[in-house]
Scaffold this active site. Structure first.
Site, PDB file in Angstrom:
ATOM      1  N   SER A  71       0.827  -1.209   0.000  1.00  0.00           N
ATOM      2  CA  SER A  71       0.000   0.000   0.000  1.00  0.00           C
ATOM      3  C   SER A  71       0.863   1.261   0.000  1.00  0.00           C
ATOM      4  O   SER A  71       2.014   1.255   0.428  1.00  0.00           O
ATOM      5  CB  SER A  71      -0.909   0.007   1.223  1.00  0.00           C
ATOM      6  OG  SER A  71      -1.698  -1.166   1.262  1.00  0.00           O
TER       7      SER A  71
HETATM    8  N1  SAH Z   1      -0.962  -4.478   3.843  1.00  0.00           N
HETATM    9  C1  SAH Z   1      -0.405  -4.972   2.618  1.00  0.00           C
HETATM   10  C2  SAH Z   1      -1.374  -4.784   1.483  1.00  0.00           C
HETATM   11  C3  SAH Z   1      -1.211  -5.821   0.448  1.00  0.00           C
HETATM   12  S1  SAH Z   1      -2.457  -5.772  -0.816  1.00  0.00           S
HETATM   13  C4  SAH Z   1       0.907  -4.295   2.302  1.00  0.00           C
HETATM   14  O1  SAH Z   1       1.064  -3.118   2.654  1.00  0.00           O
HETATM   15  O2  SAH Z   1       1.770  -4.925   1.689  1.00  0.00           O
HETATM   16  C5  SAH Z   1      -3.773  -6.684  -0.071  1.00  0.00           C
HETATM   17  C6  SAH Z   1      -3.488  -8.084   0.359  1.00  0.00           C
HETATM   18  O3  SAH Z   1      -4.730  -8.663   0.758  1.00  0.00           O
HETATM   19  C7  SAH Z   1      -2.932  -8.991  -0.731  1.00  0.00           C
HETATM   20  O4  SAH Z   1      -1.755  -9.596  -0.296  1.00  0.00           O
HETATM   21  C8  SAH Z   1      -4.033 -10.020  -0.950  1.00  0.00           C
HETATM   22  O5  SAH Z   1      -3.558 -11.304  -1.298  1.00  0.00           O
HETATM   23  C9  SAH Z   1      -4.712 -10.022   0.399  1.00  0.00           C
HETATM   24  N2  SAH Z   1      -6.088 -10.528   0.382  1.00  0.00           N
HETATM   25  C10 SAH Z   1      -7.054 -10.346  -0.539  1.00  0.00           C
HETATM   26  N3  SAH Z   1      -8.180 -10.989  -0.193  1.00  0.00           N
HETATM   27  C11 SAH Z   1      -7.938 -11.591   1.004  1.00  0.00           C
HETATM   28  C12 SAH Z   1      -8.695 -12.402   1.885  1.00  0.00           C
HETATM   29  N4  SAH Z   1      -9.966 -12.750   1.626  1.00  0.00           N
HETATM   30  N5  SAH Z   1      -8.121 -12.826   3.031  1.00  0.00           N
HETATM   31  C13 SAH Z   1      -6.828 -12.509   3.323  1.00  0.00           C
HETATM   32  N6  SAH Z   1      -6.059 -11.743   2.531  1.00  0.00           N
HETATM   33  C14 SAH Z   1      -6.591 -11.290   1.385  1.00  0.00           C
END
Ligand code: SAH
Length: 226
Positions: A71
């Site tokens: 993010s």
């Molecule tokens: N906080 C992270 C954001 C990553 S993007 C960072 O700063 O790196 C969002 C993440 O949510 C992705 O890794 C994706 O695989 C995960 N995601 C999407 N749907 C999900 C679900 N149902 N349960 C758990 N994780 C999920």
């Protein structure tokens, strides 16, 4: 300049570029000094591929594999500031991804910190494992990781005083509302491709109260395991 020197350069200048990022976020309206301090102390470059490390302290999201993104720092700071308005003993993060938001939250753990226990769920096992390795390497132990579907929350460990979701569901998942402790707060981007709103849901004595914080853009929260 050779690749080797580029990497040495990142090591030497990262504190300076991190400080510049903190000033940027301050200008954009982040007011919580502890949040700014956390952004200033977490090395974001270790959460992304080496090939992109030179962009680690730009205020932008970047690819982390599996079609996912780390993010944007402003959004991480805003969500953290919105979640941690006071002590939040038990905190759940949905969407571990690179682990960067996890690391920023982990800065609030420890003696006198606002968080006692931190839980994080990711639907891709590979992302979850790499995030754990990075946080362990930073000496951030005591975080609980789960390879699972965040739509379900983490019922065995709930209720939570704070829940932060870093991917966007089309509608707020009922299980996450159910796992909010009294006084607890859920911070979640809600919406689809055409637009998303960062929303806050508080469990108050009068029931669930919600408000919208900001327009945002996240990858979708996807049901099931990756
Ligand atoms: N906080 C992270 C954001 C990553 S993007 C960072 O700063 O790196 C969002 C993440 O949510 C992705 O890794 C994706 O695989 C995960 N995601 C999407 N749907 C999900 C679900 N149902 N349960 C758990 N994780 C999920």
């Amino acid at each position: 300049m050779s690749g080797r020197f580029d990497l040495v350069g990142i090591g030497m200048t990262s504190q300076r570029t991190r400080n510049r990022l903190v000033e940027r976020l301050r200008e954009k309206g982040i007011r919580d000094e502890a949040v700014l301090g956390a952004i200033g102390s977490v090395p974001r470059h270790i959460f992304i591929d080496e090939a992109l490390a030179h962009r680690a302290y730009e205020d932008t999201s970047l690819p982390i594999g599996q079609n996912q993104t780390i993010s944007q720092p402003f959004v991480v700071a805003l969500m953290t500031q919105t979640l941690i308005t006071g002590p939040r003993s038990r905190v759940l993060e949905v969407g571990t991804g690179s682990g960067y938001q996890t690391a920023v939250l982990a800065s609030f753990m420890g003696t006198g910190g606002r968080i006692d226990r931190l839980y994080t769920i990711e639907r891709y096992a590979a992302l979850s494992e790499r995030a754990r390795e990075r946080l362990d390497a930073m000496g951030r132990y005591g975080i609980r990781y789960r390879h699972g579907d965040g739509y379900q929350g983490w019922p065995e460990e709930g209720p939570f005083d704070g829940i932060i979701v870093t991917a966007a569901p089309p509608m707020v998942p009922e299980a996450l509302i159910d796992q909010l402790a009294p006084g607890g707060r859920l911070v979640v981007p809600v919406g689809g491709d055409s637009g998303q709103e960062l929303k806050v849901f508080d469990r108050t004595p009068d029931g669930i109260v919600s408000e919208t914080v900001e327009q945002v853009r996240f990858v979708p929260l996807v049901k099931g395991l990756g």
